[in-house]
Design an enzyme around this catalytic site. Sequence first.
Site, short mmCIF file in Angstrom:
data_model
loop_
_atom_site.label_atom_id
_atom_site.label_comp_id
_atom_site.label_asym_id
_atom_site.label_seq_id
_atom_site.Cartn_x
_atom_site.Cartn_y
_atom_site.Cartn_z
N LYS A 38 0.83 -1.22 0.00
CA LYS A 38 0.00 0.00 0.00
C LYS A 38 0.85 1.26 0.00
O LYS A 38 0.62 2.17 -0.77
CB LYS A 38 -0.89 0.06 1.25
CG LYS A 38 -1.93 -1.01 1.35
CD LYS A 38 -2.88 -0.73 2.52
CE LYS A 38 -2.18 -0.56 3.85
NZ LYS A 38 -1.70 -1.78 4.48
N ARG A 60 -9.17 0.16 9.87
CA ARG A 60 -8.56 -1.12 10.21
C ARG A 60 -9.49 -2.03 11.00
O ARG A 60 -9.12 -3.12 11.37
CB ARG A 60 -7.31 -0.88 11.06
CG ARG A 60 -6.03 -0.87 10.23
CD ARG A 60 -4.90 -0.53 11.18
NE ARG A 60 -3.68 -1.21 10.84
CZ ARG A 60 -2.75 -0.68 10.05
NH1 ARG A 60 -2.91 0.48 9.49
NH2 ARG A 60 -1.65 -1.34 9.82
N ARG A 100 11.91 -5.74 4.36
CA ARG A 100 11.81 -4.33 4.72
C ARG A 100 12.46 -4.08 6.08
O ARG A 100 13.06 -3.03 6.30
CB ARG A 100 10.32 -3.95 4.76
CG ARG A 100 10.08 -2.50 5.06
CD ARG A 100 8.62 -2.16 4.93
NE ARG A 100 7.85 -2.64 6.07
CZ ARG A 100 6.53 -2.54 6.17
NH1 ARG A 100 5.83 -2.01 5.18
NH2 ARG A 100 5.89 -2.97 7.22
N ARG A 104 12.17 -0.67 11.17
CA ARG A 104 11.00 -0.17 11.89
C ARG A 104 10.81 -0.95 13.19
O ARG A 104 10.98 -2.17 13.22
CB ARG A 104 9.77 -0.33 11.01
CG ARG A 104 9.16 0.99 10.61
CD ARG A 104 8.07 0.80 9.60
NE ARG A 104 6.92 0.08 10.12
CZ ARG A 104 5.77 -0.02 9.46
NH1 ARG A 104 5.65 0.54 8.27
NH2 ARG A 104 4.77 -0.67 9.97
N ARG A 123 0.57 -8.28 13.89
CA ARG A 123 -0.08 -7.40 12.91
C ARG A 123 -0.86 -8.20 11.89
O ARG A 123 -1.95 -7.80 11.47
CB ARG A 123 0.96 -6.51 12.21
CG ARG A 123 1.26 -5.25 13.01
CD ARG A 123 2.66 -4.75 12.80
NE ARG A 123 2.93 -4.33 11.44
CZ ARG A 123 4.13 -4.39 10.87
NH1 ARG A 123 5.18 -4.86 11.53
NH2 ARG A 123 4.28 -3.99 9.64
P1 ADP Z 1 1.54 -1.86 8.36
O1 ADP Z 1 0.36 -1.74 7.44
O2 ADP Z 1 2.78 -2.32 7.67
O3 ADP Z 1 1.25 -2.66 9.60
P2 ADP Z 1 1.21 0.97 9.13
O4 ADP Z 1 2.27 1.98 8.96
O5 ADP Z 1 -0.02 1.12 8.33
O6 ADP Z 1 1.94 -0.41 8.87
O7 ADP Z 1 0.77 0.90 10.67
C1 ADP Z 1 1.70 0.71 11.70
C2 ADP Z 1 1.00 0.64 13.08
O8 ADP Z 1 0.33 1.88 13.35
C3 ADP Z 1 -0.11 -0.42 13.21
O9 ADP Z 1 0.38 -1.71 13.51
C4 ADP Z 1 -0.94 0.18 14.34
O10 ADP Z 1 -0.35 -0.04 15.60
C5 ADP Z 1 -0.89 1.67 14.06
N1 ADP Z 1 -2.03 2.09 13.20
C6 ADP Z 1 -1.95 2.58 11.93
N2 ADP Z 1 -3.17 2.85 11.44
C7 ADP Z 1 -4.04 2.50 12.42
C8 ADP Z 1 -5.45 2.51 12.54
N3 ADP Z 1 -6.24 2.91 11.52
N4 ADP Z 1 -6.02 2.09 13.70
C9 ADP Z 1 -5.26 1.70 14.72
N5 ADP Z 1 -3.94 1.65 14.69
C10 ADP Z 1 -3.32 2.04 13.56
#
Ligand code: ADP
Length: 192
Positions: free
Chosen positions: A13, A88, A127, A133, A144
Amino acid sequence: MRLLLLGAPGSGKGTQAVRLKDHLQVPHISTGDLLRAEVAAGSPLGLEAKEVMARGELVSDAILLGMLEDRLSREDVAGGFILDGYPRNLAQAAALDALLTRIGQPMDHAVQLAVPVEMLVERIAGRAQDEGRADDNPESVRKRLQVYEEQTAPVIEFYREHGQLTVIDGVGGMDDVFARVVSALQPVHPVG
Ligand code: ADP
């Protein structure tokens, strides 16, 4: 254009969003990036989110909605945006729907990047070496992916039921996937 990108962690994404932002000339809103910026700034919100993120769990719906409302009230989204990382879970999907209806800016497209789970694990591992990260360690990655299966996969069904979902094959080179997404965004011309 208002575009929602859906897909598991590692589905690409973020990579596609960056290219789509240049192509569509609209801002890219990544809730993960917004949260990481809060963590880096050491804000109260960032302090609250930091541990939750490192564990691979979801930050509270209230924090996310506040952050998103804030971001969507800025002028640069007048011509559209690409949203990545939100919603999410189903509560977030309902909140987003209500918010966009209230501001008169319904989503135009919801695109899911579909990638098999074995490949997700492989990509995130790659990654982790490049980016370091905090949440790319094996335990948090497993969490996750589990959170995605349990809470985020139903969101895909939400958009399918609303007739807004396009599923794109996310396997292949970045350029190929990009071309698939772009062609899915073309307006559909009625036949005849
Ligand atoms: P990835 O999709 O690789 O897990 P993101 O950068 O989208 O990485 O998200 C990293 C972290 O940020 C998530 O694991 C969560 O803890 C938090 N996060 C991001 N977006 C949301 C959301 N919409 N609701 C709750 N937590 C979120």
